[in-house]
Structures are given as structure tokens and as C-alpha cells.
Design a protein around this motif. Sequence first.
Motif, PDB file in Angstrom:
ATOM      1  N   PRO A   8       0.742  -1.211  -0.107  1.00  0.00           N
ATOM      2  CA  PRO A   8      -0.098  -0.068  -0.017  1.00  0.00           C
ATOM      3  C   PRO A   8       0.934   1.326  -0.188  1.00  0.00           C
ATOM      4  O   PRO A   8       0.935   2.058   1.056  1.00  0.00           O
TER       5      PRO A   8
ATOM      6  N   TRP B 213      -4.864   1.713  -4.859  1.00  0.00           N
ATOM      7  CA  TRP B 213      -4.490   1.139  -3.730  1.00  0.00           C
ATOM      8  C   TRP B 213      -4.688  -0.381  -3.801  1.00  0.00           C
ATOM      9  O   TRP B 213      -5.388  -0.732  -4.810  1.00  0.00           O
ATOM     10  N   PRO B 214      -3.930  -1.079  -3.323  1.00  0.00           N
ATOM     11  CA  PRO B 214      -4.330  -2.736  -3.502  1.00  0.00           C
ATOM     12  C   PRO B 214      -5.551  -2.986  -2.844  1.00  0.00           C
ATOM     13  O   PRO B 214      -6.235  -2.159  -2.072  1.00  0.00           O
ATOM     14  N   ASN B 215      -5.954  -4.393  -3.326  1.00  0.00           N
ATOM     15  CA  ASN B 215      -7.281  -4.658  -3.024  1.00  0.00           C
ATOM     16  C   ASN B 215      -7.373  -5.550  -1.676  1.00  0.00           C
ATOM     17  O   ASN B 215      -6.810  -6.538  -1.542  1.00  0.00           O
ATOM     18  N   PHE B 216      -7.624  -5.030  -0.576  1.00  0.00           N
ATOM     19  CA  PHE B 216      -7.497  -5.664   0.726  1.00  0.00           C
ATOM     20  C   PHE B 216      -8.735  -6.801   0.831  1.00  0.00           C
ATOM     21  O   PHE B 216      -8.793  -7.309   1.921  1.00  0.00           O
ATOM     22  N   ARG B 217      -9.387  -7.143  -0.013  1.00  0.00           N
ATOM     23  CA  ARG B 217     -10.251  -8.296   0.008  1.00  0.00           C
ATOM     24  C   ARG B 217      -9.607  -9.387  -0.512  1.00  0.00           C
ATOM     25  O   ARG B 217     -10.404 -10.439  -0.678  1.00  0.00           O
ATOM     26  N   SER B 218      -8.584  -9.333  -1.322  1.00  0.00           N
ATOM     27  CA  SER B 218      -7.683 -10.449  -1.806  1.00  0.00           C
ATOM     28  C   SER B 218      -7.096 -11.327  -1.064  1.00  0.00           C
ATOM     29  O   SER B 218      -6.028 -10.676  -0.558  1.00  0.00           O
ATOM     30  N   PRO B 219      -6.998 -12.645  -1.047  1.00  0.00           N
ATOM     31  CA  PRO B 219      -6.175 -13.392  -0.193  1.00  0.00           C
ATOM     32  C   PRO B 219      -4.776 -13.119  -0.641  1.00  0.00           C
ATOM     33  O   PRO B 219      -3.924 -13.387   0.255  1.00  0.00           O
TER      34      PRO B 219
ATOM     35  N   TRP C  59      -3.367 -10.450   1.372  1.00  0.00           N
ATOM     36  CA  TRP C  59      -2.929 -10.958   2.679  1.00  0.00           C
ATOM     37  C   TRP C  59      -1.620 -11.680   2.800  1.00  0.00           C
ATOM     38  O   TRP C  59      -0.979 -11.743   3.737  1.00  0.00           O
TER      39      TRP C  59
ATOM     40  N   PHE D 102       1.271  -9.378   3.108  1.00  0.00           N
ATOM     41  CA  PHE D 102       1.364  -9.093   4.518  1.00  0.00           C
ATOM     42  C   PHE D 102       1.955 -10.327   5.425  1.00  0.00           C
ATOM     43  O   PHE D 102       2.868  -9.968   6.133  1.00  0.00           O
ATOM     44  N   ALA D 103       1.326 -11.326   5.099  1.00  0.00           N
ATOM     45  CA  ALA D 103       1.592 -12.481   6.094  1.00  0.00           C
ATOM     46  C   ALA D 103       2.974 -12.932   5.990  1.00  0.00           C
ATOM     47  O   ALA D 103       3.934 -12.924   6.788  1.00  0.00           O
TER      48      ALA D 103
ATOM     49  N   THR E  17       5.495 -10.148   7.006  1.00  0.00           N
ATOM     50  CA  THR E  17       5.453 -10.222   8.429  1.00  0.00           C
ATOM     51  C   THR E  17       6.209 -11.476   9.013  1.00  0.00           C
ATOM     52  O   THR E  17       7.203 -11.263   9.773  1.00  0.00           O
TER      53      THR E  17
ATOM     54  N   ILE F 140      -3.383 -18.284   6.017  1.00  0.00           N
ATOM     55  CA  ILE F 140      -3.664 -17.144   4.920  1.00  0.00           C
ATOM     56  C   ILE F 140      -3.149 -17.879   3.677  1.00  0.00           C
ATOM     57  O   ILE F 140      -3.850 -17.538   2.699  1.00  0.00           O
TER      58      ILE F 140
ATOM     59  N   PHE G 248      -5.978 -19.654   2.468  1.00  0.00           N
ATOM     60  CA  PHE G 248      -7.172 -18.983   2.107  1.00  0.00           C
ATOM     61  C   PHE G 248      -6.901 -18.620   0.493  1.00  0.00           C
ATOM     62  O   PHE G 248      -7.838 -18.389  -0.068  1.00  0.00           O
TER      63      PHE G 248
ATOM     64  N   GLN H   1     -10.726   4.863  -1.805  1.00  0.00           N
ATOM     65  CA  GLN H   1     -10.948   3.911  -3.260  1.00  0.00           C
ATOM     66  C   GLN H   1     -12.082   3.051  -2.989  1.00  0.00           C
ATOM     67  O   GLN H   1     -11.768   1.774  -3.057  1.00  0.00           O
TER      68      GLN H   1
ATOM     69  N   GLU I 246      -1.550  -9.186  11.207  1.00  0.00           N
ATOM     70  CA  GLU I 246      -0.354  -9.311  10.874  1.00  0.00           C
ATOM     71  C   GLU I 246       0.378  -7.892  11.139  1.00  0.00           C
ATOM     72  O   GLU I 246       1.598  -8.259  11.829  1.00  0.00           O
TER      73      GLU I 246
END
Lengths: 399, 468, 184
Positions: free
Chosen positions: B146, B154-160, B163, B166-167, B170, B241, B244, C89, C110
Amino acid sequence: MSKDNYRLNDKLGGGPIFLGAGVLGAVLCVVSFMQNRKDFFASYLTAFCFFLAISTGSFFFVFVQHLARSAWSVTIRRVSETVAANLPWMALLFIPVVLGGKDVLPWLDKNMMANDALVHMKHGYLNPTFLYIRLAAYFGLWTVFSLYFLRTSRKQDESKDPALTTQMGKVAAGAAAVFALSQTFFAFDWIMGLDPHWFSTMFGVYFFAGSVVLQYCFLILTSAALRRKTGRKDIFRTDHFHDAGKLLFGHNVFWTYIGFSQFFLIWYANMPEETLFFQHRAAGSWKFISLMLPWCHFAIPFLYLMSWHVKRNIVALSVGCVWLATMCYIDLYWLIQPNFHQAGAHFGLSDIASILAIGGFFLFLFIRRLNSANLIPSGDPRLADCLTYDNGVITNEQH
Amino acid sequence: MILHRDDDPTRRPTLVETGDFHEVTDIITIPAETKPTATWVILLLMSLSLLSVMVGMIGYLFWEGTGVWGVNVPVGWGWAIVNFVWWIGIGHAGTLISAILFLFRQRWRTAINRFSEAMTIFAVMCAGIFPGIHVGRIWVIYFVFPIPNSMGVWPNFRSPLLWDVFAVSTYFTVSVLFWYMGLIPDLATFRDRATTKVRGFILSIFALGWRGSARHWQNYERAYLILAAISTPLVLSVHSIVSFDFAVSKVPGWHTTIFPPYFVAGAVFSGFALVETLLLIARQVFGLHKVVRMHHLDNMNKFMLLTGSLVGYAYGMELFIAWYSGNMYERFAFYNRALGEYWWSYWIMVSCNVIAPQLFWFKKIRFNIPIMFIITILINIGMWFERFVIVITLHADFLPSSWGYYRPTWVDIWTYIGTFGLFGTFFLLFLKYLPQLAIAEVKGVMPEANPHFGDDHHAPAGANAKGH
Amino acid sequence: MEKTISDVKPKVFGVLAQFASPKDVYHAAEKVRDKGYKKWDVHSPFPIHGIDGAMGLGDSRMGWIALFSAMAGCFGGFGLQYWINMFAQPVVIGGKPLNPYPAFVPVTFEPGILFTAFGCLIGMLVLNGLPRWYHALFTSKNFKKFSDDGFFICIEARDPRFSLNETRKLLEDIGGRNIEVVED
């Protein structure tokens, strides 16, 4: 250190009260059955699964302690051994559910079996003969294993034979395999099967996760009662409560993880055949319970049990256990009862009667059996380690 | 009579054989202070050549595009995702082994924790390569983060898949921190033994001026405990994840609710297997027999038996529910896995992951090094095939006219083989230049490290400390 | 003020004594604690269990640092997603609402973990006053053993009860060996 030091002569009280509650509950059950069969079976099955989960969860705890060769849990293990040995009695208490037939499991209805396409497709599994054979197998296996662990452990009280510990370690491996399958399929048959169209591969694990949480609640509360009754802080040590509290905390997070994953995958894919489960639980007052569980079963206990001051304070920890046990009941209520009461939650006489009846007999039988032998497995070769192990917390408490 | 731990036949000693702290320091540090052996140099050169193959393959891929891979309709996810999940699964076990065993006060972890943490980091590096290079337009890879940009996208935060970004990032970062935290006291040991100026200088920087102060140890231990405590759910979350990626879809055979814990169990399983494979080699090459003892290996074998059985349970549930669901697509997906064109991969998976570890029921096998070595290799093969079986379910999708047979290209194969070069290079450098075992921890679990060592057996070990 | 020769003269940092085993240093620490010293420390190759009790130390503050880092990470992660999906967005994807809470769980969790991990490492270093390049104790050759098999107690000169002779005598009495005066 004399031998008698670990033979506890105190007895846990309350037996007659629980017996009385059981009898009263049984009478009320009959009354509620007369009033409304559907209500009665829904409530009875819920209360039954709650107490069954305590026993199967304890059974899990016992064999895991043997598999892990753990020393920390020796003194409190007798509680779990004894309550797991209630499983044969649970078979008797299950008889009303079996007699309920199609009032409990809708697919047992001849009409549905013949005309429902999905049920028809699953006939190889969903047929009465196989259902009762499976049921007999679950309770048979649970009886054999749970009585084995209790009897062997009690035998060791007298003989002090370390070979028995080795033997129990071996049997525990077999018990693990039996347990994983039997508990899963019990949950499939008698909870998931209440809606024969719905399915989830995670369901067995979800029921298991809840049963272990419940088991720790029961273990901590009973051990707290024993500590108070016997006054033996050197046997029921604060460290025991602390460690059991940590495991309770961990398993509750595990329950959340399983519950969330199950919900999340179904919610995200949004396929009608699966989503119906949550659709039913979004109707009427069920929605309130569905939204409450993440907060009250997870978030609040999570923050509460995080502190080690709470886990080392037996009163505070017990409060947490009562809270979580209540949540486990509500969780089972939420799993089972929407299949009976689609419009909304319906807590009434039948629920109270069932809890009183099953809980009363369950606790009476548990206390009677617990009192009939030593309160701790004093012959366990790891007892000394259990009494002295150090869980790494440096405190200013006086022991 | 109450048996004490030392006399108890049912409990094995958990500690190193030697009772001398200095000897422990020597055993662990000397390999890093002596000249590299010829074997090590040869292995490093081999790894480096594989690594260069990998770099070449990736360069070729960037130049030509993802068409050089075997992916096409209907199998749009080929070896790249299989390798990603396989490597990250292996990587998952390291930190989990280390953190969970720490939380459960399993002192034997000291024999394997540093290894498995290092292995985690390098395995996650190998894993991270595949999602990184598969995107096609590599020059806009920063879109996955992001980052504010002039396009307002922005990235689509509903996409696995997001995730995953990030996973995995991290997880990589936390694993490095966890590992480094454990290394600090050991780097101080290395620093204090350094004989050359340059070595001393470099080690002084990384040891951060550690001087073993009890006041520091107190914060250190608490911080380490917290790191272990957060690493445990982290591991569960990361592989969940990853699962997922498959399970939130509607693809039959992918969309099943047991995927998250099933993937985690599989990850721990394969991770244990690879840790043991590497440990057996290192034990032989570096002579660590006094520290990595038979009962440590025995414990690991039992863990593999447990996790292998859990994976077997998940396979069973999948099969049963696929049938029980009554959904014809679901039923077909599993029928096709076991008896379709790719039947061989399914049965490789089952025999390596479920049947092979069952041999660990026998004590003789748990104590037989050659056999356990073979089983760990089989498990790693089996776990690769597990991901292959899952991904390849795509070859027969909803539309029979588009069914196809997926084959990897030579680029697929050599990229995968090349990642072993990356892993091997880093792992060999780790083995040579860093403490292979946690020196401070190994010493800390020796009986002599207990301030009440030699006191009356029955005196509570912690009671004196607590009485104040 | 001008620096004089006497200012540059080495100052005494403290008295360092070596002990043979964790057990010895543990009991010695109890005695030093009972004498009422405050500015002193035990140095060992590994954490000695219960030594904080024997030294009379308070509880570590790491827990609070971790808790606040975790909260910062979780709120940050959730806030980022909420802001992007609701304001920056707002696009409907996959038939989900603009703010599908369950889908935000992974990226809330996370960053929480990531921030906690950084909080732990950085917090530990800050609380310990690390990293530091120089410390008076590093001037002692014998002290290098602390990372091998040496157990040390160092009583610092800035302790109000410190007196070169008495402190040295105390360390001798409680079993200290290789006693040396460390200069800064």
C-alpha cells in the motif's frame, strides 16, 4: 516425606445436592416433554452435549498428559480421569435422545429419507442401522479407554509401579487415534446431522476445540474446590492454576481460530449450500448470539486471561472459567437449537430442566467416584516433579 | 517411594552429556573458528552453481515473460505456487518448533531451535521468490504494497493474495528478529573469543555490546518469551492465510473449511522433516553427537508421526465430506484426484505423508538413523506432491471442453532446483559462520546451571527463589 | 572549564569478582543484596534462574511495551484498510460490502504481530541501554569469560555504599575470586 502425606482424607461435598437437582431436573424434563416434545429434545441435546464435551475433553486431556509424559499435571489429572470416566454414564443419559428419533434427527423421517434428494444420496452413511452401530462404537470405545485410564491410575496409587505409567503412555497413543475419529463423527452425526444438508470439514475440529476449553474450565474449578477443601496448597499449587490457565487461554484462542476460519471461508465463498448455516443463525435473536460469541467467547476472556496476575489468582481465574463455561454452553446452544427454533433463541423451562437433570446426575456421579479413592494419583512416578516443578515465574508469593 | 526424575525410567534425561560449560562453548564455536573443510567448500560451490542457475532462470523469465512456464488454461497456477507453498510450509515449522517448544518448556528444543530458525528464514526467502517473480509485469511489483502513488490506486484488501503479501513479509521479518534476538548472547561469545581484529570488529557490531548482565537478561528473557508467544499465532495465521489463497475460492477440492488447520499441520510436518534431514547431516559432518542426542531425534520422529496423522485426518475428512456433501463437482474433484490422470501424484502424496510416518510407531525405527533419514526425505517429497495435487485439481474444471494436462517446462524445473542453491548457500554460510546451536540456552538447561544444583533432591527447585 | 590532568585520570568504575558456578554467584548475589547495594550487577553466560529474586530486582516492563506495540499495529492495519476501502478507493469487489470486516482480519492481525516484534527487540535494547560500543567492563581481560563459563559480580563505584576496601572485602568474603578494580 512419608507416604501418607499424599493420601488425602478430605472428601468433596455437594453430592446429595446434585443428586437432588438431578431428580428435580428429571421431573421437570418429563413436564417439559409433555408440554412440547420439540423444545424438550432441543434442550436435552444441548445440555447433553455440554456435559459430554466436559467428559470427552477431559479424556483428551488425560491421554495428552500421558503422551507428553508431563509431570506438571499429575496432581490435577485425577479430576480429569474421573470425569472422563463419566462417559459410560453418558451413554445411559443419551437414551432419551435416541428414543427421540426423528424429533431429533429430521432425516430419520421415512418421508425425508425417501424424497429428499440430498439425504437419499447420502443413504450409505445416513441410515438408522449404521447410525446406531456408530453410536454404540463411540460410547463403547470411550467407556473402555476412559475406565482403563482411571482404573490403572488408581491401581498405581497402591502399587506405585512405574511400569503402569509406561503402559498408559502406550495406550494413550491408541486412545488419541480413537478419540480423533469418534469425537469428530459424534459431532457429525448428532450436531451437524441436525441439518442433513449442511456440511463442513472443520466441524469436528470446532466441536473438539470447544470441548477442550470447557474441559479446562471444569478442571480449574474442581481443582480450586479441592484446594479449598483440602487446604493443600503444596499439592494444588498456584503454578498448576497458572499453567492450566495458560492452556485455557491458548485453547480458547484455538477455538476462535477454528471458528473464525470456518465462518470466514463460508462467508467469503458465499455458496448457498453452505451459507444457509449462517443464514439460519442470522435470523431473529440468533443474530444477537452470533454477534455476541466473538466478543464474549473470545475478546473479553482473551484480554482478561492475558494477565498472569489473573491466572495466579484462583478466585479471578475461577470467575473466568465460569464465564467461559457459560460461553461454551451458549456456543453449543447456538450450534444446536437454530435447527429446532428457526425464529429465534428460545430459552425456557426445558433448557433449565435439562441442565439440572443431566448436570445434577453428572456431577453427583463425578463426586461420588472422585471421593471413592485418593484425590490425587499419589503413585505416579512423576509426582515429585509435579510438586516441585517451576514454571519460571518469580513472584513474592509465599508457598 | 516417590521416584525422582533422575531415577525415573519413564523420563529420559533432557540435557547434554557434558557438565562443563567451557566444553559446550568449545563444541559449538570451534567449527566456526577453524578453516573451512574441503567438504564444506565443495558443497558451497555446488550450491552457488545451483544459485546461479536460479538467477539465470529468473532472468530468462523476466526477459521472455511467464509464457516460458508450463502454466496455461485451465491450469493457471503451476509449479510456482506449488514451490511457494512447499517452501513456506517448510519455513513455517522452524519458528513454530522453536516458539512452541519454548512456551511448553521443552528443554530439548535447544538441540534444534537455532537450526530450525535459520532454516525458516532461508526457506521463506526461497518461498518469497515465486510470488515475487510470477506477476508478469515485474516492474510494477510495488503495487502489492500500500504505497501512496500519483494514480491514487490502492491494493485490494479483500484479496487473499494481498493478505499473503502481508503475512509472508511479516513472517519473514519476525523470524529474522526472533532469530537475531536469540543470537545476540552467542555473538557475544564469538566476539569474546575472536582472535583477529576484523572478526572482533564485525562481531562487536552485531553483538551490540552484550555483557551478560542479569538486569539485561531479565528484559531479554521477557522479550524473548513475548516473541515466542506472538510467533506461535503468527505461524498459524500465515499458513492459514496461504490456505485462504485456495480455500476462499469456489473451486471444488479447494474450497473446504478444514484447509487452514490442515495446512498448518502439513507445514509443521514438512518442516520437522527437513529440520531432521539437515540435522542428521550436520550432526554427522560437525560431530554434534554430544548435543544432538538420540532422544531428541526420537522426539522429532514422534512429532512427525503426530503431524503426519493429523494430515491423514484432514485427507480423510476432505474425502468423507466431499462424498457427504452430495455436491457432484466436489465428489468428482476427489474421484479425479485419486483415480484420474494424475492418480500417481495423489498416491505418492498418501504413501509418503500418511503411510511412511506410521513406521515411527516402532521404537526401533525411531532410533534407526538411516531409516529415519529416508523417511524424512519421503515426507518432503510427499508434502511437495500434496501441494501439487491441490493445484492440479484445476486441470479438470467445470467445463470439460477446456480440460487439459499440465506439464512443467524446463524453466519451471530448473527454477525450482535452483532454489535449493539459494537455500544451500545461505545454510552453509550459517553453519560455518554462526553458532549452530544456541550456546547460552544449551548451557542454561544443563543441571549445573541451576542455582540449586546439588541441593537436596526433594527441595522444591523454585521454592527458594520464590520465598523472598 | 579547562580540563585538568586529574579529570582525565582513570576513574574507578567498580570492583569485579569472579565466581565458580551459578550456585555460588546466586548465593553471593543474595548477600550483596542484603548488604543494601543498589548499583551492581551479575554477569553470566546464560540467564540464571531466579537471579532477579536473589538480586532483588523489580519486574520487567517489556510486557507493557509489547502490548502498546500490538495495539498500534492492529489499529494501524485496520485503519489503513478502512480508510482505503471507505474513502480513498471505495470500490465494490466480489459482491462484498465496502467495509467487509471479516476480510480485514488478516491485515489487522499481521501488522499487530509485526509491530510487537519490533517493539520487543527495540524495547529490550532501549531498556538495556544497548547497543553500546564501549563499556568499562570490556577493559577487563578476565571479564571476557562471562560469555563462556565465568560468573561475575560487579559492584559499581557510583553506589552510595561503595568503598573500595570494604566492597572488595565483601566480595572476597562471599567467595569471589580474581577480584580486580575496573577503571573507566
